[in-house]
Design an enzyme around this catalytic site. Structure first.
Site, PDB file in Angstrom:
ATOM      1  N   ASP A 192      -0.739  20.334 -20.816  1.00 28.77           N
ATOM      2  CA  ASP A 192      -1.501  19.559 -21.791  1.00 28.77           C
ATOM      3  C   ASP A 192      -2.789  19.041 -21.156  1.00 28.77           C
ATOM      4  OD1 ASP A 192      -1.422  18.034 -24.519  1.00 28.77           O
ATOM      5  OD2 ASP A 192      -1.991  16.531 -23.014  1.00 28.77           O
TER       6      ASP A 192
ATOM      7  N   TYR B  73     -10.223  13.940 -20.414  1.00 30.78           N
ATOM      8  CA  TYR B  73      -9.575  13.666 -19.135  1.00 30.78           C
ATOM      9  C   TYR B  73     -10.479  14.003 -17.946  1.00 30.78           C
ATOM     10  CZ  TYR B  73      -5.386  13.663 -22.126  1.00 30.78           C
ATOM     11  OH  TYR B  73      -4.471  13.431 -23.110  1.00 30.78           O
TER      12      TYR B  73
ATOM     13  N   HIS C 179      -8.254  14.765 -31.050  1.00 29.91           N
ATOM     14  CA  HIS C 179      -7.685  13.743 -30.169  1.00 29.91           C
ATOM     15  C   HIS C 179      -7.352  12.448 -30.920  1.00 29.91           C
ATOM     16  CE1 HIS C 179      -7.627  12.879 -25.598  1.00 29.91           C
ATOM     17  NE2 HIS C 179      -6.730  12.141 -26.193  1.00 29.91           N
TER      18      HIS C 179
ATOM     19  N   LYS D 193      -7.971  19.246 -26.345  1.00 28.63           N
ATOM     20  CA  LYS D 193      -8.238  18.321 -27.449  1.00 28.63           C
ATOM     21  C   LYS D 193      -9.733  18.106 -27.644  1.00 28.63           C
ATOM     22  CE  LYS D 193      -4.083  15.817 -26.055  1.00 28.63           C
ATOM     23  NZ  LYS D 193      -4.091  16.260 -24.647  1.00 28.63           N
TER      24      LYS D 193
END
Length: 310
Positions: A45, A50, A112, A79
């Protein structure tokens, strides 16, 4: 390790256990991905937000090049961040993630959150965007049409938002990724997704003790004595119990770790089953406590803030 899977509405299958990469530092996450794949993980994931997708991609590529896995063996998720909800930004944002991950397609691409935002370049402040998530979704559907992604879904959507999206969409969301654990059981959302063919993915299954959203209101889910008692009964850790709580209900779960021994330990859950009474006991711990409240940058006043509903 052969990880059990659950079927998506598209007919594809997603492994019930995956590796989460939120808060995984760029200098550590490549090794984490490599260790995970070497030890049987096939679900990774990721997310643009990030800021580590290049390193995740390097880990994936190294295992493909070494012959540990083939690309088709893996289930890779990314995402669309809130800043890119405008229709003209969806595909470029997707392509940036795809390039950073060094892949030619994704298995799943999630919105997201339902909240569109934008960055004020002069002040550096985050501002709200008026874009409607249903319009963003239409652009995500085009990514499926182009063969760039096999399935699309959402994250942090509540029941009302899912109902609204499903009433307007051409392609149904395959997944809703949300915070889920015994302190936040969200039975209404779980039942809605089950009834409407949406697979749930649980993030922060351990209550995310290092979450940047959690400050004063820390809850020690991993140390709960009720969970400890269940673990001792089976010779398992509290973390194992929390992961089993999800996978036994057909909920995919993505614990984050960069520590090799923990990555390996987290996968050692498929040799036992919790009893129905254990599951009920865990559900009885619900406090409606959320570690990731998204209560930054004024987001709780966003018109699409999702956590006004339980």
């Amino acid at each position: 390790m052969s990880t059990p899977t659950v079927q998506l509405s598209t007919g594809a299958v997603i492994p019930l256990l995956g590796l989460g990469t939120w808060k995984s530092a760029p200098g550590q996450v490549q090794q984490a991905v490599e260790v995970a794949i070497d030890n049987g993980y096939r679900h990774i994931d990721c997310a643009h937000a990030y800021r580590n997708e290049k390193e995740v991609g390097a880990g994936i590529s190294s295992r493909i090049q070494k012959g540990v896995v083939k690309r088709e063996d893996l289930f890779i998720v990314s995402k669309l961040w809130n800043h890119y909800h405008d229709q003209e930004n969806v595909k470029p944002a997707f392509m940036e993630s795809l390039t950073n991950l060094n892949l030619t397609y994704l298995d799943l691409y999630l919105m997201h959150s339902p909240m569109g935002t934008k960055l004020n370049k002069q002040s550096g402040e985050i501002e709200f965007s008026d874009v409607d998530y249903t319009d963003t979704w239409k652009e995500m559907e085009k990514l499926v049409d182009e063969g760039l992604v096999k399935a699309i879904g959402v994250s942090n959507f509540n029941v009302g938002q899912l109902e609204r999206l499903q009433s307007m969409c051409r392609i149904n969301p395959a997944v809703n990724q949300v915070e889920l654990h015994p302190y936040l059981t969200q039975p209404k959302l779980v039942q809605y997704c089950k009834t409407n063919g949406i697979v749930l993915t649980a993030y922060s299954p351990f209550g995310s003790p290092d979450s940047p959203f959690v400050q004063c209101d820390k809850q020690r889910l991993l140390e709960d004595p009720v969970i400890s008692a269940i673990g001792k009964k089976y010779g398992k850790t509290n973390a194992h119990v929390l992961l089993l709580y999800h996978v036994q209900r057909g909920v995919t779960v993505i614990p984050k770790s960069v520590t090799p021994v923990r990555i390996i330990q987290n996968a050692q859950i498929f040799d036992i089953s919790l009893s129905d009474d254990d599951i009920k006991t865990l559900e009885g711990l619900n406090r409606n406590w959320r570690s990731a409240k998204w209560d930054v940058s004024g987001l709780p006043s966003h018109k699409f803030y999702p956590f006004k509903e339980d």
